[in-house]
Design an enzyme around this catalytic site. Structure first.
Site, PDB file in Angstrom:
ATOM      1  N   CYS A 100       1.275  -0.780   0.044  1.00 25.06           N
ATOM      2  CA  CYS A 100       0.109   0.256   0.746  1.00 25.06           C
ATOM      3  C   CYS A 100       0.995   1.410  -0.288  1.00 25.06           C
ATOM      4  CB  CYS A 100      -1.328  -0.211   1.832  1.00 25.06           C
ATOM      5  SG  CYS A 100       0.243  -0.416   3.151  1.00 25.06           S
ATOM      6  N   ALA A 101       0.679   2.531   0.728  1.00 27.15           N
ATOM      7  CA  ALA A 101       1.290   3.507   0.213  1.00 27.15           C
ATOM      8  C   ALA A 101       2.351   3.335   1.850  1.00 27.15           C
ATOM      9  CB  ALA A 101       0.241   4.982   0.761  1.00 27.15           C
TER      10      ALA A 101
END
Length: 108
Positions: free
Chosen positions: A62-63
């Site tokens: 993800c981020a």
């Protein structure tokens, strides 16, 4: 709880053709993602299950590593060998590794 790998371990797996699932939202993915990562937003993880290969480790990114940890937990409950990538796409970019923009290669 899902296992987690650091960026160095992930980079080695990625260079060897690892399965990578990006659980960010489509606009985040289009802004920049790990080359070869398939989009499967955390908001709809069940949609990805039929398309995730069985019998192989799956790297979830993800981020920063928070959403990927939750998604990897869900995939592990579904019987997949899922690993969350600590540091996420932000760490990948900050370490100077390659990034692709746009929607290719598409959703899972």
């Amino acid at each position: 709880m899902a296992r987690e790998v650091d960026l160095e371990t992930f980079a080695v797996a990625w260079s060897a053709g690892a399965v990578v699932i990006d659980v960010r939202e489509p606009e985040e993915y289009r802004a920049g993602h790990v080359p070869g990562a398939r989009l499967a937003p955390l908001s709809a993880p069940a949609a990805a299950l039929p398309h995730v290969p069985r019998g192989r480790q799956v790297y979830v990114i993800c981020a920063s590593g928070n959403r990927s940890q939750r998604a990897a937990d869900r995939l592990a409950v579904a019987g997949l060998d899922a690993l969350s990538v600590a540091g996420g796409t932000r760490g990948w970019v900050d370490s100077g590794r390659p990034v692709m923009a746009g929607s290719a290669p598409g959703s899972v």
